[in-house]
Design a protein around this motif. Sequence first.
Motif, PDB file in Angstrom:
ATOM      1  N   LEU A  92      -9.856  -6.277 -10.942  1.00 38.86           N
ATOM      2  CA  LEU A  92      -9.500  -7.476 -10.172  1.00 38.86           C
ATOM      3  C   LEU A  92      -8.046  -7.376  -9.684  1.00 38.86           C
ATOM      4  O   LEU A  92      -7.744  -7.617  -8.511  1.00 38.86           O
ATOM      5  CB  LEU A  92      -9.685  -8.724 -11.046  1.00 38.86           C
ATOM      6  CG  LEU A  92      -9.543 -10.072 -10.344  1.00 38.86           C
ATOM      7  CD1 LEU A  92     -10.621 -10.244  -9.277  1.00 38.86           C
ATOM      8  CD2 LEU A  92      -9.641 -11.222 -11.347  1.00 38.86           C
ATOM      9  N   ILE A  93      -7.152  -6.986 -10.594  1.00 39.31           N
ATOM     10  CA  ILE A  93      -5.741  -6.817 -10.222  1.00 39.31           C
ATOM     11  C   ILE A  93      -5.602  -5.705  -9.173  1.00 39.31           C
ATOM     12  O   ILE A  93      -4.878  -5.845  -8.180  1.00 39.31           O
ATOM     13  CB  ILE A  93      -4.896  -6.499 -11.482  1.00 39.31           C
ATOM     14  CG1 ILE A  93      -4.837  -7.740 -12.369  1.00 39.31           C
ATOM     15  CG2 ILE A  93      -3.494  -6.037 -11.111  1.00 39.31           C
ATOM     16  CD1 ILE A  93      -4.300  -7.493 -13.757  1.00 39.31           C
ATOM     17  N   GLY A  94      -6.354  -4.624  -9.401  1.00 41.87           N
ATOM     18  CA  GLY A  94      -6.296  -3.500  -8.466  1.00 41.87           C
ATOM     19  C   GLY A  94      -6.859  -3.842  -7.088  1.00 41.87           C
ATOM     20  O   GLY A  94      -6.384  -3.329  -6.077  1.00 41.87           O
ATOM     21  N   ALA A  95      -7.873  -4.704  -7.042  1.00 39.63           N
ATOM     22  CA  ALA A  95      -8.406  -5.126  -5.743  1.00 39.63           C
ATOM     23  C   ALA A  95      -7.321  -5.865  -4.969  1.00 39.63           C
ATOM     24  O   ALA A  95      -7.097  -5.617  -3.774  1.00 39.63           O
ATOM     25  CB  ALA A  95      -9.630  -6.027  -5.938  1.00 39.63           C
ATOM     26  N   ALA A  96      -6.591  -6.752  -5.655  1.00 40.68           N
ATOM     27  CA  ALA A  96      -5.491  -7.471  -5.002  1.00 40.68           C
ATOM     28  C   ALA A  96      -4.409  -6.490  -4.551  1.00 40.68           C
ATOM     29  O   ALA A  96      -3.902  -6.581  -3.425  1.00 40.68           O
ATOM     30  CB  ALA A  96      -4.898  -8.510  -5.954  1.00 40.68           C
ATOM     31  N   GLU A  97      -4.083  -5.526  -5.398  1.00 34.21           N
ATOM     32  CA  GLU A  97      -3.044  -4.554  -5.044  1.00 34.21           C
ATOM     33  C   GLU A  97      -3.478  -3.653  -3.884  1.00 34.21           C
ATOM     34  O   GLU A  97      -2.646  -3.180  -3.116  1.00 34.21           O
ATOM     35  CB  GLU A  97      -2.648  -3.718  -6.262  1.00 34.21           C
ATOM     36  CG  GLU A  97      -1.920  -4.512  -7.345  1.00 34.21           C
ATOM     37  CD  GLU A  97      -0.627  -5.166  -6.838  1.00 34.21           C
ATOM     38  OE1 GLU A  97      -0.038  -4.676  -5.846  1.00 34.21           O
ATOM     39  OE2 GLU A  97      -0.222  -6.177  -7.433  1.00 34.21           O
ATOM     40  N   THR A  98      -4.777  -3.413  -3.759  1.00 38.15           N
ATOM     41  CA  THR A  98      -5.295  -2.664  -2.609  1.00 38.15           C
ATOM     42  C   THR A  98      -4.995  -3.443  -1.326  1.00 38.15           C
ATOM     43  O   THR A  98      -4.630  -2.868  -0.298  1.00 38.15           O
ATOM     44  CB  THR A  98      -6.820  -2.442  -2.767  1.00 38.15           C
ATOM     45  OG1 THR A  98      -7.040  -1.740  -3.995  1.00 38.15           O
ATOM     46  CG2 THR A  98      -7.391  -1.638  -1.618  1.00 38.15           C
ATOM     47  N   GLY A  99      -5.135  -4.764  -1.410  1.00 39.40           N
ATOM     48  CA  GLY A  99      -4.810  -5.621  -0.269  1.00 39.40           C
ATOM     49  C   GLY A  99      -3.328  -5.584   0.069  1.00 39.40           C
ATOM     50  O   GLY A  99      -2.944  -5.475   1.240  1.00 39.40           O
ATOM     51  N   PHE A 100      -2.474  -5.638  -0.956  1.00 41.80           N
ATOM     52  CA  PHE A 100      -1.027  -5.581  -0.711  1.00 41.80           C
ATOM     53  C   PHE A 100      -0.628  -4.222  -0.116  1.00 41.80           C
ATOM     54  O   PHE A 100       0.211  -4.161   0.782  1.00 41.80           O
ATOM     55  CB  PHE A 100      -0.237  -5.863  -1.999  1.00 41.80           C
ATOM     56  CG  PHE A 100      -0.072  -7.327  -2.276  1.00 41.80           C
ATOM     57  CD1 PHE A 100       0.762  -8.113  -1.478  1.00 41.80           C
ATOM     58  CD2 PHE A 100      -0.763  -7.936  -3.310  1.00 41.80           C
ATOM     59  CE1 PHE A 100       0.899  -9.479  -1.715  1.00 41.80           C
ATOM     60  CE2 PHE A 100      -0.630  -9.303  -3.556  1.00 41.80           C
ATOM     61  CZ  PHE A 100       0.205 -10.074  -2.755  1.00 41.80           C
ATOM     62  N   ALA A 101      -1.246  -3.137  -0.614  1.00 45.09           N
ATOM     63  CA  ALA A 101      -0.922  -1.807  -0.067  1.00 45.09           C
ATOM     64  C   ALA A 101      -1.244  -1.759   1.425  1.00 45.09           C
ATOM     65  O   ALA A 101      -0.466  -1.221   2.224  1.00 45.09           O
ATOM     66  CB  ALA A 101      -1.695  -0.726  -0.831  1.00 45.09           C
ATOM     67  N   ALA A 102      -2.388  -2.365   1.803  1.00 42.55           N
ATOM     68  CA  ALA A 102      -2.771  -2.393   3.226  1.00 42.55           C
ATOM     69  C   ALA A 102      -1.764  -3.213   4.033  1.00 42.55           C
ATOM     70  O   ALA A 102      -1.375  -2.835   5.148  1.00 42.55           O
ATOM     71  CB  ALA A 102      -4.176  -2.968   3.379  1.00 42.55           C
ATOM     72  N   LEU A 103      -1.299  -4.320   3.456  1.00 41.42           N
ATOM     73  CA  LEU A 103      -0.320  -5.171   4.156  1.00 41.42           C
ATOM     74  C   LEU A 103       1.001  -4.438   4.366  1.00 41.42           C
ATOM     75  O   LEU A 103       1.585  -4.491   5.453  1.00 41.42           O
ATOM     76  CB  LEU A 103      -0.072  -6.450   3.347  1.00 41.42           C
ATOM     77  CG  LEU A 103      -1.153  -7.518   3.421  1.00 41.42           C
ATOM     78  CD1 LEU A 103      -0.843  -8.645   2.439  1.00 41.42           C
ATOM     79  CD2 LEU A 103      -1.266  -8.083   4.826  1.00 41.42           C
ATOM     80  N   PHE A 104       1.477  -3.752   3.316  1.00 40.12           N
ATOM     81  CA  PHE A 104       2.748  -3.025   3.456  1.00 40.12           C
ATOM     82  C   PHE A 104       2.611  -1.904   4.495  1.00 40.12           C
ATOM     83  O   PHE A 104       3.549  -1.627   5.236  1.00 40.12           O
ATOM     84  CB  PHE A 104       3.205  -2.466   2.099  1.00 40.12           C
ATOM     85  CG  PHE A 104       3.593  -3.537   1.113  1.00 40.12           C
ATOM     86  CD1 PHE A 104       4.446  -4.560   1.490  1.00 40.12           C
ATOM     87  CD2 PHE A 104       3.099  -3.528  -0.187  1.00 40.12           C
ATOM     88  CE1 PHE A 104       4.809  -5.571   0.594  1.00 40.12           C
ATOM     89  CE2 PHE A 104       3.451  -4.525  -1.092  1.00 40.12           C
ATOM     90  CZ  PHE A 104       4.306  -5.551  -0.702  1.00 40.12           C
ATOM     91  N   ASP A 105       1.447  -1.278   4.548  1.00 32.87           N
ATOM     92  CA  ASP A 105       1.212  -0.244   5.566  1.00 32.87           C
ATOM     93  C   ASP A 105       1.290  -0.844   6.972  1.00 32.87           C
ATOM     94  O   ASP A 105       1.858  -0.251   7.876  1.00 32.87           O
ATOM     95  CB  ASP A 105      -0.170   0.405   5.365  1.00 32.87           C
ATOM     96  CG  ASP A 105      -0.139   1.458   4.274  1.00 32.87           C
ATOM     97  OD1 ASP A 105       0.970   1.790   3.793  1.00 32.87           O
ATOM     98  OD2 ASP A 105      -1.223   1.946   3.895  1.00 32.87           O
ATOM     99  N   GLN A 106       0.686  -2.027   7.123  1.00 34.38           N
ATOM    100  CA  GLN A 106       0.708  -2.675   8.446  1.00 34.38           C
ATOM    101  C   GLN A 106       2.119  -3.067   8.862  1.00 34.38           C
ATOM    102  O   GLN A 106       2.454  -3.078  10.043  1.00 34.38           O
ATOM    103  CB  GLN A 106      -0.157  -3.943   8.437  1.00 34.38           C
ATOM    104  CG  GLN A 106      -1.658  -3.680   8.383  1.00 34.38           C
ATOM    105  CD  GLN A 106      -2.425  -4.920   7.917  1.00 34.38           C
ATOM    106  OE1 GLN A 106      -1.962  -6.042   8.078  1.00 34.38           O
ATOM    107  NE2 GLN A 106      -3.593  -4.700   7.333  1.00 34.38           N
ATOM    108  N   MET A 107       2.960  -3.423   7.891  1.00 36.79           N
ATOM    109  CA  MET A 107       4.324  -3.876   8.199  1.00 36.79           C
ATOM    110  C   MET A 107       5.198  -2.734   8.705  1.00 36.79           C
ATOM    111  O   MET A 107       6.199  -2.953   9.353  1.00 36.79           O
ATOM    112  CB  MET A 107       4.983  -4.432   6.933  1.00 36.79           C
ATOM    113  CG  MET A 107       4.523  -5.820   6.549  1.00 36.79           C
ATOM    114  SD  MET A 107       5.441  -6.313   5.067  1.00 36.79           S
ATOM    115  CE  MET A 107       4.390  -7.604   4.462  1.00 36.79           C
ATOM    116  N   ARG A 108       4.820  -1.501   8.344  1.00 33.78           N
ATOM    117  CA  ARG A 108       5.702  -0.372   8.669  1.00 33.78           C
ATOM    118  C   ARG A 108       5.616   0.035  10.133  1.00 33.78           C
ATOM    119  O   ARG A 108       4.614   0.009  10.715  1.00 33.78           O
ATOM    120  CB  ARG A 108       5.357   0.826   7.804  1.00 33.78           C
ATOM    121  CG  ARG A 108       5.849   0.647   6.399  1.00 33.78           C
ATOM    122  CD  ARG A 108       5.859   1.952   5.641  1.00 33.78           C
ATOM    123  NE  ARG A 108       6.768   1.851   4.512  1.00 33.78           N
ATOM    124  CZ  ARG A 108       6.398   1.441   3.300  1.00 33.78           C
ATOM    125  NH1 ARG A 108       5.158   1.112   3.098  1.00 33.78           N
ATOM    126  NH2 ARG A 108       7.273   1.358   2.336  1.00 33.78           N
TER     127      ARG A 108
END
Length: 362
Positions: free
Chosen positions: A346-362
């Motif tokens: 569950l925590i990792g699913a959320a972190e997968t979402g954050f990783a995608a967001l940080f990628d989009q920000m770059r």
Amino acid sequence: MALPPAVELRRRNRAALLQQLHRHGPQTRAALTEALGLNRSTIGALATELAESGHIEETTGQSTGSAGRPSTLVACVPQSITVAAVEIRADRLRFALVGLGGEVLERSETALDEGADPMTAVSVITGGTAAASAEAVAAVPGLVDEGTVAHSTELGWIDRDAAADLEAATGREWQVVDTATAAAVGEWTRGDARDSRKLLYLHGGRGLTAGLVIEGRAQRGGSIQLGHIVVEPGGRECACGLRGCLEAEMEAFGFGEDFETTTLAAGMGDAAARDRLRRFGEDLGWALGAVVTATGPDEILFGGWLRELYLSTAAPVRSALAETTLPHLRSKLRLRTPVLGDEGALIGAAETGFAALFDQMR
Ligand SMILES: [Zn+2]
């Protein structure tokens, strides 16, 4: 159209600073300067900008050192970016809304009746919060290809477009990852596997899958189908259509349903139960040998019910691994159990979402 270099650099630095705070928690400007390799004035300008946009705040922390002067800490504002995460299992559904910085803002769980379709409960458990979050990610046990679950022993799904079904249920887009990969991401980000370069996570549910995180990034293109590695050529028929899969052997031992009874009996000295554990441990070790040879991990975590199996019967797993892998691959390998336990996916699913967001920000 490409952005001017200075604007692009600023975007990258902003994403890097937020990611640093998200993963490592509140820290001083001086610590950020050192961690990101940027100069003080750049950090100052970025901090001001991110405070104005509401993503970070500067708070006075506890005093440090003998001088007793309180240090000012830069911290994420959790509510500024939220990610919705769902973990789907055959018997239950879990939901978490996680804020920037990793704080769990909301959490709920619901049991599912045997054979019930989890999708019918998704909109209820996520409420309105999933729609309002920046990303939404679902962890599903099985072989996931983009949004489609190609095969899930646990859920009985074959080629189900889970992303489309989740969108229909909640009115927003979802990313779908397999449970083992999500748990690997969780352990790398929030567990104690942060230094691992190649982390292999084994998930034992009603099926067996494995996920790989390399240098902090989830392997794309689906999990490793640990349960469908053939350990007994021509052996028992597996639900997938092959013969002698590890999962077919697991079922023959009754582990998918009733693992606890076996470990308890083995612990009480039941010779037959001990023998079943040892034989399954060997089969698991052989299947694992193939995965280790193919992927070369530096760390393996035994999750789900495999955690108990590993704790009670590590020796046959280790000796089967020793018989099937090169010494070089074994010498740098650590075998352990996950610290986040049942929460990892569950925590990792959320972190997968954050990783995608940080990628989009770059
Ligand atoms: Zn199979």
